[in-house]
Design an enzyme around this catalytic site. Structure first.
Site: not given
Length: 273
Positions: A39, A97
């Site tokens: 992110y 992830h």
């Protein structure tokens, strides 16, 4: 559950925007924050937490390891770097992830590296994200069910993924739902609009977002909706006060259309149908 049922997400939020969102969320009552290495906002999330009036000990903080850091010599150093950015000695939860089978990722080996990070005290809990049944089972087989806190997966009224959910819940693995509003696509759904109208009392508005979030909560999921607006952050929290009837839950069940918003071919597994 290990994972708090209501947290704030930070996907696609950067710079001052994410600082403001996280600080506001903590101010109005959120106590769980979800971020990830990819992110690009861990430093800002750490700053927001540091500048908030909430003690770090009262916040459940999650980050996720990105694919470029899966190698044995990179995972733990990358997590240590995340901790520096997040201004904390340890996060509460660290996730893999994406399983990235197209990149040749060895899941048992990867989970072993993540378990070592837990043993070193860098993270309180560990888990996975975007894993299907087969890959979750591989993780369980290698490091033990007791070490898999959650599988964070895309779930919404339009993508209910019930087979995977059933598997996770049968194994007492927390289900964390992301993209619960399907990028806002569910907000104008006629069924959700009708249910929201049924919950309308006096002048208090009930939104379709609250109905979708209440559905996920009632299914037993942890949720991490994001918003940059104070009123929406507060409104989302009120989903906890909504109880849907069995008939309303069944009506939402009929909305499932296997509509996936996030499906990168190089990262995603073969999804369970």
């Amino acid at each position: 559950m290990i994972v708090p049922q209501f947290g704030v997400g930070t996907f696609r939020l950067t710079g001052d925007t994410v600082i403001h969102s996280v600080k506001t969320a903590l101010e109005v009552g959120y106590r769980a924050v979800d971020t990830a290495q990819i992110y690009g906002n861990e430093a800002e999330v750490g700053q927001a937490i540091d500048e908030s009036q909430v003690n770090r000990a009262d916040i459940f903080l999650t980050t996720k390891i990105w694919t470029e850091n899966y190698a044995a010599d990179k995972l733990i150093p990358s997590l240590k770097d995340s901790l520096i950015k997040l201004r904390t000695d340890a996060v509460n939860l660290t996730l893999i992830h994406w399983p990235a089978p197209a990149l040749g990722v060895n899941i048992p080996e990867l989970m072993g590296h993540l378990l070592e990070a837990k043993k070193q005290g860098l993270t309180e809990y560990i888990g996975v994200s975007n894993f299907n049944i087969e890959l979750t089972q591989q993780a369980i087989d290698h490091i033990g069910l007791e070490n898999i806190a959650t599988n964070q997966i895309e779930l919404s009224p339009y993508l209910q993924n019930q087979n995977l959910v059933n598997y996770l819940q049968a194994n007492n693995i927390d289900v964390t739902s992301y993209m619960t509003l399907a990028y806002g696509k569910v907000l104008q759904d006629p069924t959700l609009l009708n249910i929201a109208a049924e919950h309308q009392v006096t002048s208090t508005q009930v939104t379709t977002a609250q109905i979708a979030l209440a559905w996920a909560l009632q299914k037993g999921y942890a949720i991490i909706p994001s918003s940059t607006q104070r009123e929406h952050l507060i409104s989302n929290l009120k989903a906890q006060d909504i109880h849907l009837t069995p008939e309303q839950m069944q009506a939402i069940a009929t909305l499932d259309r296997n509509a996936r918003e996030v499906n990168p071919p190089e990262l995603a597994p073969v999804w369970d149908i």
